[in-house]
Motif scaffolding. Structure first.
Motif, PDB file in Angstrom:
ATOM      1  N   ARG A 362      36.556 -16.138  -1.854  1.00 19.03           N
ATOM      2  CA  ARG A 362      37.905 -16.711  -1.899  1.00 19.03           C
ATOM      3  C   ARG A 362      38.169 -17.457  -0.593  1.00 19.03           C
ATOM      4  N   GLU A 363      39.287 -18.158  -0.542  1.00 23.86           N
ATOM      5  CA  GLU A 363      39.660 -18.939   0.638  1.00 23.86           C
ATOM      6  C   GLU A 363      40.685 -18.158   1.464  1.00 23.86           C
ATOM      7  N   ALA A 364      40.574 -18.268   2.792  1.00 25.05           N
ATOM      8  CA  ALA A 364      41.514 -17.605   3.692  1.00 25.05           C
ATOM      9  C   ALA A 364      41.775 -18.516   4.883  1.00 25.05           C
ATOM     10  N   VAL A 365      42.867 -18.241   5.565  1.00 27.92           N
ATOM     11  CA  VAL A 365      43.247 -19.033   6.740  1.00 27.92           C
ATOM     12  C   VAL A 365      42.906 -18.243   7.987  1.00 27.92           C
ATOM     13  N   ALA A 399      41.010  -6.547   0.204  1.00 28.79           N
ATOM     14  CA  ALA A 399      41.622  -5.383  -0.420  1.00 28.79           C
ATOM     15  C   ALA A 399      43.045  -5.237   0.087  1.00 28.79           C
ATOM     16  N   GLU A 400      43.979  -5.090  -0.839  1.00 24.53           N
ATOM     17  CA  GLU A 400      45.370  -4.788  -0.531  1.00 24.53           C
ATOM     18  C   GLU A 400      45.971  -5.780   0.469  1.00 24.53           C
ATOM     19  N   GLY A 401      45.793  -7.056   0.201  1.00 25.10           N
ATOM     20  CA  GLY A 401      46.412  -8.090   1.023  1.00 25.10           C
ATOM     21  C   GLY A 401      45.789  -8.289   2.379  1.00 25.10           C
ATOM     22  N   ARG A 402      44.539  -7.883   2.566  1.00 22.42           N
ATOM     23  CA  ARG A 402      43.887  -8.079   3.855  1.00 22.42           C
ATOM     24  C   ARG A 402      42.437  -8.486   3.648  1.00 22.42           C
ATOM     25  N   ILE A 403      41.854  -8.995   4.721  1.00 25.34           N
ATOM     26  CA  ILE A 403      40.442  -9.390   4.731  1.00 25.34           C
ATOM     27  C   ILE A 403      39.696  -8.444   5.658  1.00 25.34           C
ATOM     28  N   GLU A 404      38.528  -8.046   5.275  1.00 22.88           N
ATOM     29  CA  GLU A 404      37.678  -7.210   6.119  1.00 22.88           C
ATOM     30  C   GLU A 404      36.307  -7.854   6.239  1.00 22.88           C
ATOM     31  N   LEU A 405      35.915  -8.178   7.474  1.00 21.57           N
ATOM     32  CA  LEU A 405      34.567  -8.655   7.767  1.00 21.57           C
ATOM     33  C   LEU A 405      33.906  -7.592   8.631  1.00 21.57           C
ATOM     34  N   TYR A 406      32.707  -7.149   8.275  1.00 20.07           N
ATOM     35  CA  TYR A 406      32.153  -5.968   8.917  1.00 20.07           C
ATOM     36  C   TYR A 406      30.675  -6.149   9.239  1.00 20.07           C
ATOM     37  N   VAL A 407      30.249  -5.362  10.235  1.00 19.85           N
ATOM     38  CA  VAL A 407      28.836  -5.227  10.608  1.00 19.85           C
ATOM     39  C   VAL A 407      28.554  -3.722  10.653  1.00 19.85           C
ATOM     40  N   ALA A 408      27.641  -3.252   9.816  1.00 23.77           N
ATOM     41  CA  ALA A 408      27.310  -1.829   9.714  1.00 23.77           C
ATOM     42  C   ALA A 408      25.857  -1.603  10.109  1.00 23.77           C
ATOM     43  N   ASP A 409      25.642  -0.608  10.974  1.00 27.56           N
ATOM     44  CA  ASP A 409      24.270  -0.314  11.382  1.00 27.56           C
ATOM     45  C   ASP A 409      23.955   1.153  11.103  1.00 27.56           C
ATOM     46  N   ARG A 410      22.655   1.511  11.285  1.00 28.80           N
ATOM     47  CA  ARG A 410      22.194   2.891  11.097  1.00 28.80           C
ATOM     48  C   ARG A 410      21.737   3.482  12.423  1.00 28.80           C
ATOM     49  N   GLY A 411      22.422   3.066  13.492  1.00 26.15           N
ATOM     50  CA  GLY A 411      22.064   3.545  14.821  1.00 26.15           C
ATOM     51  C   GLY A 411      22.605   4.934  15.094  1.00 26.15           C
ATOM     52  N   PRO A 412      22.739   5.276  16.371  1.00 21.40           N
ATOM     53  CA  PRO A 412      23.153   6.630  16.749  1.00 21.40           C
ATOM     54  C   PRO A 412      24.638   6.914  16.519  1.00 21.40           C
ATOM     55  N   GLY A 413      25.420   5.901  16.191  1.00 20.75           N
ATOM     56  CA  GLY A 413      26.847   6.125  16.015  1.00 20.75           C
ATOM     57  C   GLY A 413      27.583   6.177  17.346  1.00 20.75           C
ATOM     58  N   VAL A 481      34.717  -3.245  11.915  1.00 14.55           N
ATOM     59  CA  VAL A 481      35.391  -4.035  10.882  1.00 14.55           C
ATOM     60  C   VAL A 481      36.488  -4.879  11.521  1.00 14.55           C
ATOM     61  N   LEU A 482      36.437  -6.184  11.253  1.00 20.55           N
ATOM     62  CA  LEU A 482      37.559  -7.078  11.609  1.00 20.55           C
ATOM     63  C   LEU A 482      38.538  -7.077  10.444  1.00 20.55           C
ATOM     64  N   VAL A 483      39.729  -6.569  10.671  1.00 19.40           N
ATOM     65  CA  VAL A 483      40.762  -6.497   9.633  1.00 19.40           C
ATOM     66  C   VAL A 483      41.787  -7.583   9.930  1.00 19.40           C
ATOM     67  N   LEU A 484      41.911  -8.553   9.000  1.00 22.66           N
ATOM     68  CA  LEU A 484      42.825  -9.681   9.173  1.00 22.66           C
ATOM     69  C   LEU A 484      43.799  -9.744   8.015  1.00 22.66           C
ATOM     70  N   ALA A 485      44.996 -10.184   8.304  1.00 22.45           N
ATOM     71  CA  ALA A 485      45.987 -10.368   7.227  1.00 22.45           C
ATOM     72  C   ALA A 485      45.539 -11.532   6.350  1.00 22.45           C
ATOM     73  N   LEU A 486      45.716 -11.369   5.070  1.00 23.72           N
ATOM     74  CA  LEU A 486      45.300 -12.387   4.096  1.00 23.72           C
ATOM     75  C   LEU A 486      46.397 -13.445   4.018  1.00 23.72           C
ATOM     76  N   GLU A 487      46.137 -14.611   4.617  1.00 19.92           N
ATOM     77  CA  GLU A 487      47.084 -15.711   4.588  1.00 19.92           C
ATOM     78  C   GLU A 487      46.583 -16.794   3.649  1.00 19.92           C
ATOM     79  N   GLU A 488      47.428 -17.177   2.712  1.00 22.83           N
ATOM     80  CA  GLU A 488      47.052 -18.232   1.785  1.00 22.83           C
ATOM     81  C   GLU A 488      47.137 -19.578   2.479  1.00 22.83           C
ATOM     82  N   SER A 489      46.246 -20.468   2.137  1.00 20.67           N
ATOM     83  CA  SER A 489      46.270 -21.820   2.702  1.00 20.67           C
ATOM     84  C   SER A 489      47.450 -22.588   2.092  1.00 20.67           C
ATOM     85  N   PRO A 490      48.085 -23.456   2.894  1.00 16.25           N
ATOM     86  CA  PRO A 490      49.249 -24.185   2.380  1.00 16.25           C
ATOM     87  C   PRO A 490      48.871 -25.174   1.300  1.00 16.25           C
TER      88      PRO A 490
END
Length: 490
Positions: A362-365, A399-413, A481-490
């Motif tokens: 989808r598109e996001a601002v 999800a629920e009006g927000r955007i999540e961009l994430y990087v997940a690893d299997r390191g030591p935590g 996780v980068l959690v950003l508000a979902l803003e619609e493009s004008p």
């Protein structure tokens, strides 16, 4: 400096200016009221005099038409008798003279008047010049300006059967006393206006001081501010414009304090982090001998430290720029394309089991360059705390009006006690940071600055699988996780 001091000494305060303007407006208003009142009173005087003159001349004209000579029982034929009998039956006002003029103007003019005392200073029957002017005038009314005062007059010529036609009835009104009443009212209004101005001065001075008290507090607070003490604030009271000014000033002080704090932190951080590499460079250069191999090794170490100093300075400048309003420049972006680009760039960071875990179609601002910078930094962070062949997943979702961009690893935590500090400048976690880590501890601070630069944005740390501090197994790891508000493009 001397000129500035002189200008400050001769400056008129706002309190004085407000009071002067208030007094000026009040003085003009009160003067206008007094002048208007006097004009109205004088107009009423003129109107009453005109009515009186009209009434008297009308009564005489009716007497001429309907009056009967008591001696003959017929209409009057003698002007003298007509005038004497009419004047005997009239009751004139104190400022009014009723006269009869018989004969032509000059020595032959004879005056018939009522038997009442009129001050010689204003009596018209003693002013032969004025009587001659009235007798000779063809007008039915007029006014005479005399040194003794103005006289308003009206005249009715007498035409009787057998009469000579050179007689007239004259009504004269001395207007000075009536006008004096209007002038007295005018002077009374001026006196009242003066008292009102004095009261206004006192009340206006007190009210202006009360209204401007917060402004003086603003001035005193501003004078006490220094770059080392920006903690002073103005108490806000009420909901008026002054309270709004105080709130605005306090908000400005908050921004200034934040800016100075950022500046001091930048200087402190730069001095703290650059001191070590500078010491290392200076020590190796001072100890460098004549051996070419030793010189090459020294140059390599010095170059490595200089590169590290350069990275620290660039990161600090980036964090300082995060306080500027143009740090984030948003635009409509396709999340799927952005996620794929980040995945392609991250694969070059190290030999890991890279995976494109999920893509939000989808598109996001947002700011694509800053988000890419943050995601690559998270990927670099994951590479530093994993070994070759371990899995690192990159993805995005909504999800629920927000955007999540994430990087997940299997390191030591990340240890639980480290979760609150790893996003601060120059702080490293005890479990995720090992001996192999060579960064300055600014990477996650930059990621947080980029996330918070977006409206409603934040960065979160979540375990990939299992709880905090999971062992170095495939079930451990950390997900940023980068959690950003979902803003619609004008």
């Amino acid at each position: 400096m001397t000129t500035s001091v002189k200008r400050a000494d001769h400056r008129v305060s706002a309190r004085v200016r407000i009071l002067l303007w208030l007094l000026l407006v009040m003085a003009v208003a009160l003067a206008a009221v007094a002048v208007a009142t006097r004009s109205i009173l004088l107009r009423d005087v003129d109107h009453r005099i005109n009515q009186l003159l009209t009434q008297e001349t009308g009564e005489f004209a009716n007497f001429v038409e309907q009056g009967v000579d008591p001696a003959t029982g017929r209409r009057f034929t003698d002007p003298d008798a007509l005038l004497r009998i009419f004047l005997q039956r009239q009751y004139s006002d104190p400022d009014e003279e009723l006269l009869g003029l018989v004969g032509t103007s000059g020595p032959g003019l004879r005056v018939i008047r009522q038997s009442r005392d009129i001050p010689a200073t204003v009596a018209l029957h003693r002013d032969r010049g004025s009587l001659d002017a009235i007798a000779a005038s063809d007008a039915s009314s007029g006014r005479i300006e005399r040194a003794r005062g103005e006289v308003r007059w009206a005249k009715v010529p007498i035409e009787t059967p057998g009469g000579a036609g050179d007689s007239a009835f004259v009504v004269a009104f001395h207007a000075d006393r009536e006008r004096a009443v209007a002038d007295e009212a005018f002077r009374a209004l001026l006196a009242i206006s003066g008292v009102a101005l004095l009261m206004t001065t006192g009340i206006g001075w007190a009210v202006a001081g009360r209204i401007l008290a917060p402004v003086r507090v603003v001035r005193a607070t501003a004078a006490e501010l220094t770059e080392r003490d920006l903690t002073q604030r103005i108490p806000v009271q009420g909901r008026d414009d002054i309270a709004a000014l105080a709130e605005t000033f306090n908000a400005m002080l908050d921004r200034l304090e934040q800016a100075f704090a950022g500046q001091r932190q930048f200087v402190d951080d730069a001095g703290h982090e650059l001191r070590t590499p500078i010491t290392i460079v200076r020590g190796h250069l001072e100890l460098m001998g004549e051996d070419p191999a030793e010189q090459r090794e020294t140059v390599r170490l010095v170059t490595d430290e200089l590169d590290r100093m350069s990275r620290i300075v660039e990161d600090l400048l980036l964090l300082a720029k995060a306080e500027r309003p143009d740090f984030i420049r948003t635009e409509p972006v396709q999340l799927a394309e952005l996620t794929a680009d980040v995945y392609v760039k991250a694969r070059a960071l190290g030999e890991r089991d890279w995976a494109l875990d999920g893509v939000a179609d989808r598109e996001a601002v947002l700011d694509p360059q800053r988000i890419t910078q943050a995601m690559v930094q998270l990927a670099q962070n994951a590479v530093q705390h994993t070994v070759p062949g371990q899995r690192i997943a990159i993805g995005s979702r909504t999800a629920e009006g927000r955007i999540e961009l994430y990087v997940a690893d299997r390191g030591p935590g990340v240890q639980e006690q480290d979760a609150e500090v790893i996003f601060e400048r120059f702080r490293r976690g005890t479990a995720r940071r090992g001996a192999r880590t060579s960064g300055a501890g600014l990477g996650l601070s930059i990621v947080r600055a980029i996330a918070e630069g977006h409206r409603g944005g934040r960065v979160e740390l979540r375990p990939t699988e299992g709880g905090w501090g999971s062992p170095r197994t495939e079930s451990g790891g950390a997900t940023f996780v980068l959690v950003l508000a979902l803003e619609e493009s004008p």
